[in-house]
Design a protein around this motif. Structure first.
Motif, PDB file in Angstrom:
ATOM      1  N   VAL A  81       0.834  -1.196   0.000  1.00  0.00           N
ATOM      2  CA  VAL A  81       0.000   0.000   0.000  1.00  0.00           C
ATOM      3  C   VAL A  81       0.869   1.246   0.000  1.00  0.00           C
ATOM      4  O   VAL A  81       0.459   2.326  -0.453  1.00  0.00           O
ATOM      5  CB  VAL A  81      -0.961  -0.004   1.210  1.00  0.00           C
ATOM      6  N   ALA A 245       2.400   4.424   4.723  1.00  0.00           N
ATOM      7  CA  ALA A 245       0.946   4.587   4.650  1.00  0.00           C
ATOM      8  C   ALA A 245       0.201   3.667   5.614  1.00  0.00           C
ATOM      9  O   ALA A 245      -0.915   3.236   5.337  1.00  0.00           O
ATOM     10  CB  ALA A 245       0.448   4.362   3.218  1.00  0.00           C
ATOM     11  N   PRO A 248      -3.251   5.972   9.117  1.00  0.00           N
ATOM     12  CA  PRO A 248      -4.206   6.812   8.381  1.00  0.00           C
ATOM     13  C   PRO A 248      -4.465   8.162   9.036  1.00  0.00           C
ATOM     14  O   PRO A 248      -5.039   9.054   8.400  1.00  0.00           O
ATOM     15  CB  PRO A 248      -5.480   5.957   8.368  1.00  0.00           C
ATOM     16  N   ARG A 258      -4.813   7.691   2.725  1.00  0.00           N
ATOM     17  CA  ARG A 258      -5.534   6.624   3.411  1.00  0.00           C
ATOM     18  C   ARG A 258      -6.226   7.225   4.631  1.00  0.00           C
ATOM     19  O   ARG A 258      -5.590   7.893   5.446  1.00  0.00           O
ATOM     20  CB  ARG A 258      -4.551   5.533   3.824  1.00  0.00           C
ATOM     21  N   PHE A 267      -7.323  -1.815   0.333  1.00  0.00           N
ATOM     22  CA  PHE A 267      -7.016  -0.470   0.792  1.00  0.00           C
ATOM     23  C   PHE A 267      -7.681   0.550  -0.136  1.00  0.00           C
ATOM     24  O   PHE A 267      -7.483   0.502  -1.357  1.00  0.00           O
ATOM     25  CB  PHE A 267      -5.509  -0.242   0.811  1.00  0.00           C
ATOM     26  N   LEU A 269      -7.780   4.370  -1.048  1.00  0.00           N
ATOM     27  CA  LEU A 269      -7.106   5.669  -0.941  1.00  0.00           C
ATOM     28  C   LEU A 269      -7.969   6.691  -1.658  1.00  0.00           C
ATOM     29  O   LEU A 269      -8.378   6.470  -2.804  1.00  0.00           O
ATOM     30  CB  LEU A 269      -5.720   5.610  -1.583  1.00  0.00           C
TER      31      LEU A 269
END
Length: 635
Positions: A81, A245, A248, A258, A267, A269
């Motif tokens: 991610v 990442a 968050p 995120r 995930f 985004l």
């Protein structure tokens, strides 16, 4: 304007990006922000900087896009991610598609004497949570993070050192900071443009609450307990996660952010409503609302991509997948682009010149031996068999796309000449052969080279089989031994590794102002000369001082690059480094510029022809993924 570190001039100012600066622009409100979970936002004119970066789409041959939609992509593991912060590629300064270094988050940079760097921010720029992005974020990083021994026990990183000394850091005003070194620091700006940059700023308003100097002790204690760490410093370091990442809550400057941590398999985004780039019609970038990264078995990603499950996919795809990907294009409405890989070679044999075995050490350091091994490889056959002739047979070196490229760097000692290879081995004295034609080493052992591979690439294994076939003709036996990356590195450092196979130089498209780190003994993880690299990396505290003349010269040139007077002087250093590699065949490269499949479904502004690489490039980053947009039919 091309960002050059021309140190011979009294001062250089680098302003603008690949677009014009803000004039009288009618900013348009971004539709659908509430649907993304954003409520109570100020109008767009208050969200973007007073002088936003306006991208020049027409100059790049691109079209103004429509806002909205989702890009689906597949990743092989949850930690990938972090690629959203690579592909987003919002950097203080970054490379454009012409490999020019240009301001991005910064409004401009002034460089004096190559050692005084004044960074000017965009007035009114905000973090993704709406807090101001100011000089305080730079001060906090320099004084309270990287200079705090509790948070950074190793001290200042190399890019913040020049002549072994750190900079004087000054806050000029709310939007201006200055770094001043006693000596030139050509590494500084180049480091800021990496796919994984050092992030010399931090969201101070968020992180201060976890810093012992600023935070409430009770709040910190609660955080320590919740995160199951031992104190304020590991808590701060865990939450200070600009690259991975995984936090968050950490504010960002990237195009997609995120906002939740409710899944480790999918995930989502979403667009950053405070992002600083604007298109020529006043629309705030990125065009696409969401990037959804779904974790899948890496071996299944080519099949899932063929089934139309991704709008943009290159991760976990390789050249061998092209045929099957092409077969699914018509049914699932995607295109398979072929971008040349920017590595110095797709496959490269790496002799360990610091191996402990005295016989192998002497032999591997004999230039004639490496030339013989290189001449004993039919690269054209490998290119045709494994890559359908679409790659470039030749050495592991800079590619034709690099301004430093010379044809002889690619071709010197890279032809297939069994007769000359045999003559060189005879000249060394390896004339005694056993019954099957394999030569014998001076101590009577057969000339059998074990090439260790990480086992992750079947193509590498296939290439080694082809090399083994032609090496038989020169009396050399090749054995392929699968292992793991960490094991190979440990064996290399211990001097037990004789030879390995890997991809070539990470940066095959350097300019003179990019550091030649990959091409010299600079790091302990370099499999060609791990103990020499460790010596330089630890300033002589570990490893071995280079005792082979070409390596010693490469080390000298590397040090000289840092103190070179200007770009011209750095180019001369680069050319000597590349010539040494060509003359010595230090890496035995096979094929370069092998196409990387990039699957694109319903996306506009994705270049048909482009490079694909990590540094420089950030994979999609250098091509400004925030400018990609989905056609109406694809939404």
């Amino acid at each position: 304007m091309k960002l050059r570190m021309a140190l011979g001039l009294p001062a250089l100012v680098f302003a603008g990006l690949f677009g014009a600066q803000a004039l009288a622009l009618d900013l348009k409100e971004t539709p659908g922000l509430e649907a993304l979970g954003f409520t109570g936002l100020p109008p767009v004119a208050e969200r973007v900087p007073a002088d936003p970066l306006i991208v020049d789409l027409e100059a790049q041959g691109r079209k103004v896009g429509n806002v909205g939609g989702t890009i689906n992509t597949l990743i092989g593991r949850a930690r990938d991610v972090r690629l959203i912060n690579v592909w987003g590629y919002a950097r203080l300064v970054g490379y454009n598609s012409k490999l020019e270094l240009v301001p991005d988050l910064l409004k401009n940079v002034t460089v004096e004497e190559g050692r005084i760097f004044t960074l000017s921010l965009r007035k009114g720029h905000k973090w993704s949570d709406g807090a101001p992005f100011t000089a305080e974020d730079f001060r906090y990083f320099f004084e309270d993070v990287v200079s705090d021994p509790d948070l950074t026990p190793s001290g200042l990183p190399p890019f913040l050192l020049a002549g072994g000394k750190g900079p004087m850091f000054d806050v000029i005003d709310e939007t201006t900071v200055r770094y001043s070194w006693e000596q030139p620091n050509p590494l500084f700006l180049a480091e800021l443009a990496l796919s994984r940059p050092p992030f010399i700023y931090r969201p101070a308003h968020y992180l201060k609450q976890f810093h012992a100097k600023y935070g409430d002790a009770a709040v910190i204690a609660k955080g320590v307990e919740a995160q199951k760490v031992r104190g304020w410093a590991p808590l701060h370091n865990k939450l200070d996660d600009m690259y991975n990442a995984m936090n968050p809550d950490l504010p960002s400057l990237q195009p997609w952010i995120r906002r939740t941590a409710d899944s480790d398999q999918r995930f989502v985004l979403v667009r950053n409503p405070f992002y600083h780039r604007i298109d020529p019609q006043g629309q705030q970038l990125p065009y696409v609302d969401r990037v959804v990264m779904t974790v899948a078995d890496g071996k299944l990603i080519p099949a899932k991509t063929q089934a139309g499950e991704a709008e943009l996919q290159a991760r976990n795809l390789s050249f061998s997948d092209i045929t099957v990907l092409k077969q699914g294009e018509a049914q699932h409405g995607y295109r398979t682009l072929l971008w040349p890989n920017s590595k110095g070679s797709e496959i490269s044999l790496l002799p360990n010149l610091t191996v402990k075995d005295p016989v192998w050490r002497e032999l591997l350091r004999d230039t004639r031996f490496r030339h013989a091994l290189s001449l004993g490889i039919d690269r054209d056959m490998i290119n045709n068999v494994l890559y359908f002739g679409l790659g470039q047979a030749g050495n592991d070196t800079v590619l034709s796309m690099s301004p430093l490229f010379k044809e002889e760097y690619k071709t010197e000692w890279a032809g297939f000449d069994v007769e000359q290879a045999n003559a060189l081995l005879d000249e060394i004295g390896l004339t005694t052969r056993r019954g099957d034609g394999i030569r014998l080493l001076p101590d009577g052992r057969p000339l059998e080279i074990i090439v260790e591979t990480n086992g992750e690439s079947q193509t590498e294994v296939d290439a080694l089989e082809l090399v083994a076939e032609t090496w038989k003709e020169i009396g050399v036996k090749l054995f392929s031994k699968p292992s793991q990356r960490d094991v190979i590195r440990d064996r290399a450092m211990a001097g037990e590794l004789v030879m390995s196979v890997s991809t070539g130089f990470e940066n095959g498209i350097p300019t003179a102002d990019m550091p030649p780190t990959d091409y010299v003994p600079a790091r302990g993880d370099q499999l060609t000369w791990p103990t020499w690299g460790d010596y330089l990396e630890t300033a002589g505290k570990g490893g071995e001082k280079p005792d082979w003349a070409p390596a010693a010269r490469l080390s000298e040139l590397y040090q000289g690059w840092f103190t070179a007077a200007d770009t011209s002087a750095r180019e001369s250093i680069w050319q000597e480094i590349l010539q040494i590699h060509a003359d010595e065949t230090i890496h035995i490269g096979l094929v370069s510029e092998v196409p990387q499949p990039v699957v694109v479904k319903g996306l506009e502004n994705v270049p048909d022809e482009a490079i694909y690489g990590w540094d420089p490039g950030a994979q999609f980053g250098i091509h400004r993924m925030d400018e990609f947009w989905l056609s109406s039919a694809a939404k």
